[in-house]
Design a protein around this motif. Structure first.
Motif, PDB file in Angstrom:
ATOM      1  N   ASN A  20       0.837  -1.215   0.000  1.00 30.89           N
ATOM      2  CA  ASN A  20       0.000   0.000   0.000  1.00 30.89           C
ATOM      3  C   ASN A  20       0.868   1.260   0.000  1.00 30.89           C
ATOM      4  O   ASN A  20       1.683   1.390  -0.932  1.00 30.89           O
ATOM      5  N   ASP A  21       0.749   2.145   0.942  1.00 30.39           N
ATOM      6  CA  ASP A  21       1.322   3.502   0.817  1.00 30.39           C
ATOM      7  C   ASP A  21       2.814   3.542   0.461  1.00 30.39           C
ATOM      8  O   ASP A  21       3.606   2.797   1.049  1.00 30.39           O
ATOM      9  N   GLN A  37       4.612   0.460   2.234  1.00 30.13           N
ATOM     10  CA  GLN A  37       3.934  -0.472   3.135  1.00 30.13           C
ATOM     11  C   GLN A  37       3.853  -1.822   2.453  1.00 30.13           C
ATOM     12  O   GLN A  37       3.289  -1.941   1.356  1.00 30.13           O
ATOM     13  N   ARG A  45       2.097  -5.461   8.442  1.00 30.15           N
ATOM     14  CA  ARG A  45       2.902  -4.700   7.476  1.00 30.15           C
ATOM     15  C   ARG A  45       4.224  -4.191   8.023  1.00 30.15           C
ATOM     16  O   ARG A  45       4.316  -3.800   9.173  1.00 30.15           O
ATOM     17  N   TYR A  77       3.902   1.002  10.422  1.00 31.50           N
ATOM     18  CA  TYR A  77       3.006   1.740   9.536  1.00 31.50           C
ATOM     19  C   TYR A  77       3.733   2.909   8.849  1.00 31.50           C
ATOM     20  O   TYR A  77       4.933   3.093   9.008  1.00 31.50           O
ATOM     21  N   SER A  78       2.946   3.737   8.183  1.00 31.85           N
ATOM     22  CA  SER A  78       3.517   4.740   7.278  1.00 31.85           C
ATOM     23  C   SER A  78       4.309   5.832   7.995  1.00 31.85           C
ATOM     24  O   SER A  78       4.092   6.122   9.164  1.00 31.85           O
ATOM     25  N   ARG A 145      -1.436   8.971  13.502  1.00 30.75           N
ATOM     26  CA  ARG A 145      -0.382   8.259  12.758  1.00 30.75           C
ATOM     27  C   ARG A 145       0.172   9.012  11.545  1.00 30.75           C
ATOM     28  O   ARG A 145      -0.282  10.073  11.205  1.00 30.75           O
ATOM     29  N   ASP A 146       1.149   8.376  10.928  1.00 28.99           N
ATOM     30  CA  ASP A 146       1.753   8.786   9.648  1.00 28.99           C
ATOM     31  C   ASP A 146       2.544  10.095   9.749  1.00 28.99           C
ATOM     32  O   ASP A 146       2.219  11.096   9.093  1.00 28.99           O
ATOM     33  N   GLU A 199      -5.476  10.766   7.276  1.00 26.11           N
ATOM     34  CA  GLU A 199      -4.266   9.945   7.188  1.00 26.11           C
ATOM     35  C   GLU A 199      -3.224  10.633   6.306  1.00 26.11           C
ATOM     36  O   GLU A 199      -3.538  11.514   5.507  1.00 26.11           O
ATOM     37  N   CYS A 200      -1.998  10.191   6.481  1.00 27.18           N
ATOM     38  CA  CYS A 200      -0.892  10.497   5.571  1.00 27.18           C
ATOM     39  C   CYS A 200      -0.742  11.971   5.173  1.00 27.18           C
ATOM     40  O   CYS A 200      -0.767  12.309   3.975  1.00 27.18           O
ATOM     41  N   TYR A 268      -4.229   6.868  -3.601  1.00 28.06           N
ATOM     42  CA  TYR A 268      -4.308   7.223  -2.183  1.00 28.06           C
ATOM     43  C   TYR A 268      -2.898   7.414  -1.618  1.00 28.06           C
ATOM     44  O   TYR A 268      -1.910   6.929  -2.173  1.00 28.06           O
ATOM     45  N   TRP A 285      -0.088   5.440  -3.863  1.00 23.17           N
ATOM     46  CA  TRP A 285      -0.495   4.030  -3.907  1.00 23.17           C
ATOM     47  C   TRP A 285      -1.627   3.942  -4.938  1.00 23.17           C
ATOM     48  O   TRP A 285      -2.600   4.692  -4.837  1.00 23.17           O
ATOM     49  N   PRO A 289      -7.757   2.195   0.580  1.00 23.61           N
ATOM     50  CA  PRO A 289      -8.115   1.233   1.628  1.00 23.61           C
ATOM     51  C   PRO A 289      -9.619   0.938   1.612  1.00 23.61           C
ATOM     52  O   PRO A 289     -10.419   1.829   1.305  1.00 23.61           O
TER      53      PRO A 289
END
Ligand code: FRU
Length: 459
Positions: A20-21, A37, A45, A77-78, A145-146, A199-200, A268, A285, A289
């Motif tokens: 993913n990312d 990821q 992951r 994670y990211s 996160r991220d 996110e991100c 994404y 990505w 998700p």
């Protein structure tokens, strides 16, 4: 001709398993690094890793970060790579699932900010926890996160995506003098209409503008924008918003002002990095998700998902155009015998440019009659007619004029660039025909198609 594999050859994709990312994209000591990821067995992951000297030929370097400590055991994670101080410094989220409610309270999940460093981009230090749930504002849920870290006027800043306890998207901004000790920069920024989770985040400066890139989850779908499960877009500012009053951000960071990076089905969590020669490159990505599409045709061959092509970012007024980096043109092999109406390509991989007359009102491009791209009444649309879209139906966007299309088809992914990057649509497309792809174009001035056979990465 035998039916071809759906495995991409010009998009970064690990030897097997789930991707993913993109993570930690950077240029460091003469080498480009793209981490991602990665889950070779579709379970927890960690970070996979690619390197390149020229942005075109990539080497798969394995999985340098595994979820192997008690502070990241449910997933590394990211996160990002920070390289301004001569080292490669990685900040990522250590995910730890605990019994209980993962979503609303602090007991169900740890989200730790973890740090590792490297002097060569190959050997990495031990993991160090910099922040944990108790360090975040008390009204945050356990979803924080991220991390994105950057430097401005001698200070370090970190952005984190978050969800409040009452399920609102939020962006946290921290500040530090040494990258090890972080303080909340200012009250967190509640993003009132941006759904329940963010996110991100990414943040960068280009042509005297500041760009904040975000992935909000929860805002409602609309007819011509925000059509996916989760979204990905940016806001442009004239000033560095994180050293200004909060209100400045509040005024701009509203869903109505979000400009999407891509209008397709599969995009994404992008990251932006700068090349040695000063270009800004975005890579995402090619997936979303929890999207309701089935990718069994890829899974049956042992892989799922890839990154997008690397796209060069250019400012045009208050918009960012994104277009494949010029390096990909070196992949073009012999051209297909093509009139302006298109041609038959005897493979699933090609690069195609279509030019339209001035003031074109209607246009249509069909790929094997599986997928129709049309422009009519100021609307550009991509529509699948059958199962070659694996559950994908149609995506639409408003468009003033159609002058140029670039179609970059790579086995089971198609990227459609409208007007040299004004808008983009990325989509997984699983052609079934054994004869390759018949590109039929109506109302064009000129169509050029080149076969592409070389792989950018020897896995
Ligand atoms: C986005 C995301 C990130 C998270 C990562 C886990 O796709 O959910 O927020 O860090 O994926 O793989």
């Amino acid at each position: 001709m035998a039916k071809e594999s759906y495995r991409h050859i010009n998009h970064l994709m690990p030897p097997k398993g789930w991707l993913n990312d993109p993570n930690g994209t950077c240029f460091f000591k003469g080498t480009y690094h793209i981490f991602f990821q990665y889950s070779p067995d579709w379970k927890e992951r960690g970070w996979g890793h690619y390197t390149s000297k020229d942005l075109l030929n990539w080497k798969y370097e394995g999985m340098p970060i595994h979820p192997d400590t008690k502070r990241d055991l449910s997933g590394a994670y990211s996160g990002c790579c920070f390289t301004d101080d001569g080292k490669m410094e990685i900040f990522y989220t250590g995910n730890v699932k605990k019994p209980g409610d993962f979503d609303y309270i602090n007991e169900g999940r740890e989200h730790n900010v973890i740090y590792i460093e490297s002097n060569d981009g190959v050997n990495f230090s031990q993991k160090k926890v910099l922040m944990e749930n108790k360090d975040y504002p008390s009204d945050m849920s356990c979803h924080v996160r991220d991390p994105k870290v950057y430097k401005k006027n001698g200070k370090y800043y970190m952005l984190l995506g978050a969800r409040t306890k009452d399920s609102k998207a939020a962006l946290l901004s921290y500040v530090s003098d040494d990258k090890m000790h972080w303080e909340l920069n200012k009250k967190y920024i509640p993003l009132s209409d941006m759904g329940y989770m963010l996110e991100c985040p990414d943040y960068f400066e280009i042509d005297n503008k500041y760009v904040l890139s975000l992935c909000p989850q929860g805002p409602k779908n609309q007819e011509f924008r925000l059509q996916n499960m989760y979204h990905s877009g940016y806001f442009l500012f004239d000033e560095d918003v994180f050293s200004l009053a909060d209100e400045k951000i509040d005024e701009t960071v509203m869903m109505d002002n979000l400009k999407e990076w891509d209008y397709g089905f599969d995009f994404y969590a992008p990251q932006v990095f700068k090349t040695e020669d000063g270009r800004h490159i975005i890579v995402g990505w090619a997936g979303v998700p929890d999207a309701p599409y089935h990718n069994e045709k890829a899974r049956n061959e042992g892989f799922e998902n890839s990154l997008t092509l690397l796209r060069n970012i250019k400012t045009v007024g208050d918009k960012l155009y994104t277009y494949p980096i010029k390096e990909y043109e070196k992949l073009r092999e012999e051209s297909v015998d093509c009139k302006k109406e298109g041609g038959l390509v005897d493979s699933y991989s090609f690069d195609c440019e279509i030019t339209f007359e001035d003031n074109t009102k209607n246009a249509k491009v069909s790929l094997n009659d599986d997928l129709i791209l049309s422009f009519e009444d100021g609307v550009f649309c991509a529509k699948f007619n059958n199962e070659s879209g694996a559950g994908r139906s149609a995506r639409k966007m408003k468009l003033n004029e159609l002058k140029h299309l670039r179609l970059f088809m790579d086995k089971s992914i198609l990227e459609v660039y409208v007007n040299l990057g004004e808008n983009v649509m990325t989509m997984r497309y699983y052609p079934e025909s054994k004869d390759g792809i018949n590109v039929k174009v109506s109302d064009a001035l000129n169509t050029k198609i080149w076969k592409v056979r070389k792989s950018i990465c020897a896995n």
